[in-house]
Design an enzyme around this catalytic site. Structure first.
Site, short mmCIF file in Angstrom:
data_model
loop_
_atom_site.label_atom_id
_atom_site.label_comp_id
_atom_site.label_asym_id
_atom_site.label_seq_id
_atom_site.Cartn_x
_atom_site.Cartn_y
_atom_site.Cartn_z
N ASP A 77 -15.13 -33.01 12.60
CA ASP A 77 -13.68 -32.12 12.66
C ASP A 77 -13.95 -30.97 13.33
OD1 ASP A 77 -15.48 -31.52 10.51
OD2 ASP A 77 -13.93 -30.40 9.47
N ASP A 108 -19.46 -27.19 18.76
CA ASP A 108 -19.28 -27.03 17.29
C ASP A 108 -18.34 -28.21 16.89
OD1 ASP A 108 -19.58 -26.60 14.77
OD2 ASP A 108 -18.37 -24.69 14.62
N GLU A 142 -16.12 -30.36 7.53
CA GLU A 142 -16.91 -29.28 7.41
C GLU A 142 -16.40 -27.99 7.58
OE1 GLU A 142 -20.18 -26.68 8.45
OE2 GLU A 142 -18.60 -26.96 9.61
ZN ZN Z 1 -19.97 -26.85 12.76
#
Ligand code: ZN
Length: 403
Positions: A77, A108, A142
């Site tokens: 995600d 990320d 997350e």
């Molecule tokens: Zn992350």
């Protein structure tokens, strides 16, 4: 659909092009399934639910073998793109310009996942399957509330009998260049709301009222000073920030009845959640007796404190084999043994540490969560080579440790 899984650029392009903003799966877990299935992974995609939070799909893939079990953990995600018009290249395009690949999740942390997939594919191509098991523990929650994500996925897998000997989490850990830093622990995080009950009244008749802002100043002073500690061998000093203040007032001539403050403490291994709560309560109780700002009152300040649920516990990984193996893998590829750090915010490592030793190493984090999030194509190759080195060395080290 098959694709060249040994190329991290191709793998990352596929993942970025899946718009998996939490809580949407966005096709990212399906793409990963399509890559891992041909490699012999058995794949499950449990969906977890809870009150007041969206259902989340997760992925657990395991390539079984005889020997130790290595987990790679991460999340597909991504945070929202923000102002899409502000992006130089569309956020889900994975466009490459001047050696950089652009897209939400590039560092990320779809980039970390892509590099591990490519590293494993290369390793297997050269050496066959590792002498043990490898699993991917990938969540879609997350960046969101993290309620239906790694915590439940770990519980779910453990309930099926899964155990692991070590874990590498692929969050971006390098501040500037590849090889700067790995994370071997994280500070804890504790939040609370301090509420003070006074007595409403007329500002011209303060003896008939009890202004809670006087107490609030005293109690917050006691929380802010002195410092909780000076830091420890592996951690920065613990730090408190007061991040919300609320005084329910009505008018210029009215003393309010209530005041409150919300605070967050990032704490090191001097404390655990219980000892830190006790220290905070000790300071508040002492300050409640202090009449410096309430000289005309003969009672202690009346307050209560509400602790926010699910504090993060501080942890430090003490598995030398894991730290040493990863550090040396990084050094072999980048020429530098990375700094062992515990700085930064919390991560899903806080859940994983209850199951096996965990360490974090990934890409350069500078653009995470920003407009124009991007990764250097060269860094993708470097991280893939680090992970490939690590897979080989970790199984060697873990196998010799077990015998
Ligand atoms: Zn992350």
């Amino acid at each position: 659909m098959t694709q060249n899984t040994t190329d991290p650029i191709a793998v990352l392009r596929t993942l970025i092009q899946c718009p998996s903003v939490t809580p949407d799966e966005g096709g990212a877990l399906s793409a990963l399934t399509d890559m891992l299935s041909p490699m012999g992974f058995s794949i499950e995609r449990p969906v977890f639910s809870d009150e007041d939070t969206p259902d989340i799909e997760n992925l657990y893939a395991r390539l079984s073998g005889n020997g130790p079990h290595l987990m790679f953990a991460g999340h597909t995600d991504v945070v929202p793109v923000g102002d899409e018009a502000a992006w130089t290249n569309p956020p889900f395009s994975a466009a490459i310009k001047d050696g950089m690949m652009y897209g939400r999740g590039a560092v990320d942390m779809k980039g970390g996942i892509a590099c591990f997939v490519a590293a494993l594919a290369r390793y297997v191509e050269k050496n066959g399957n590792p002498s043990g098991s490898i699993s991917f523990l990938i969540t879609g929650d997350e960046e969101g509330p993290a309620i239906n994500g790694s915590k439940k996925l770990l519980e779910w897998a453990a309930a099926k009998g899964e155990t692991w000997d070590g874990c590498i989490l692929g969050e971006p850990t390098n501040p500037d260049t590849m090889g700067d830093m790995m994370k071997i622990g994280r500070r804890g995080s504790l939040s609370g709301t301090l509420r003070i009950n006074g007595t409403q009244g007329h500002t011209a008749y303060p003896h008939l009222a009890d202004n809670p802002t006087r107490s609030l100043v005293s109690l917050l002073d006691a929380l802010l000073y002195p410092a909780f500690d000076e830091g420890t061998e592996n951690f920065q000093p613990s730090n408190i920030e007061v991040n919300m203040l609320d005084v329910v007032g009505g008018a210029m001539n009215v003393i309010p009845a209530k005041a409150s403050a919300v605070f967050n403490i990032r704490f090191n291994d001097t404390w655990n959640v219980d000892t830190l709560k006790a220290e905070i309560e000790r300071r508040l109780n002492a300050a409640a007796k202090d009449r410096k700002l309430r000289p005309t009152k003969n009672n202690d300040t009346v307050f209560d404190i509400e602790w926010r649920e699910q504090p993060s516990h501080v942890f430090l990984t003490r598995d030398d084999a894991l730290i040493d193996t990863l550090g040396k893998s990084v050094e072999k590829i980048t020429g530098r043994f990375p700094e062992q750090s515990t700085t930064g915010g919390t991560s899903d490592a806080r859940f994983i540490k209850d199951y096996c030793p965990v360490i974090e190493f990934g890409l350069v984090g500078q653009t995470m969560h920003k407009v124009d999030e991007c990764v250097a194509v060269d860094d993708l190759e470097t991280l893939t080579r680090v992970y490939e080195q690590f897979i080989g060395d970790w199984f060697l080290a873990a196998t010799s440790k077990a015998t």
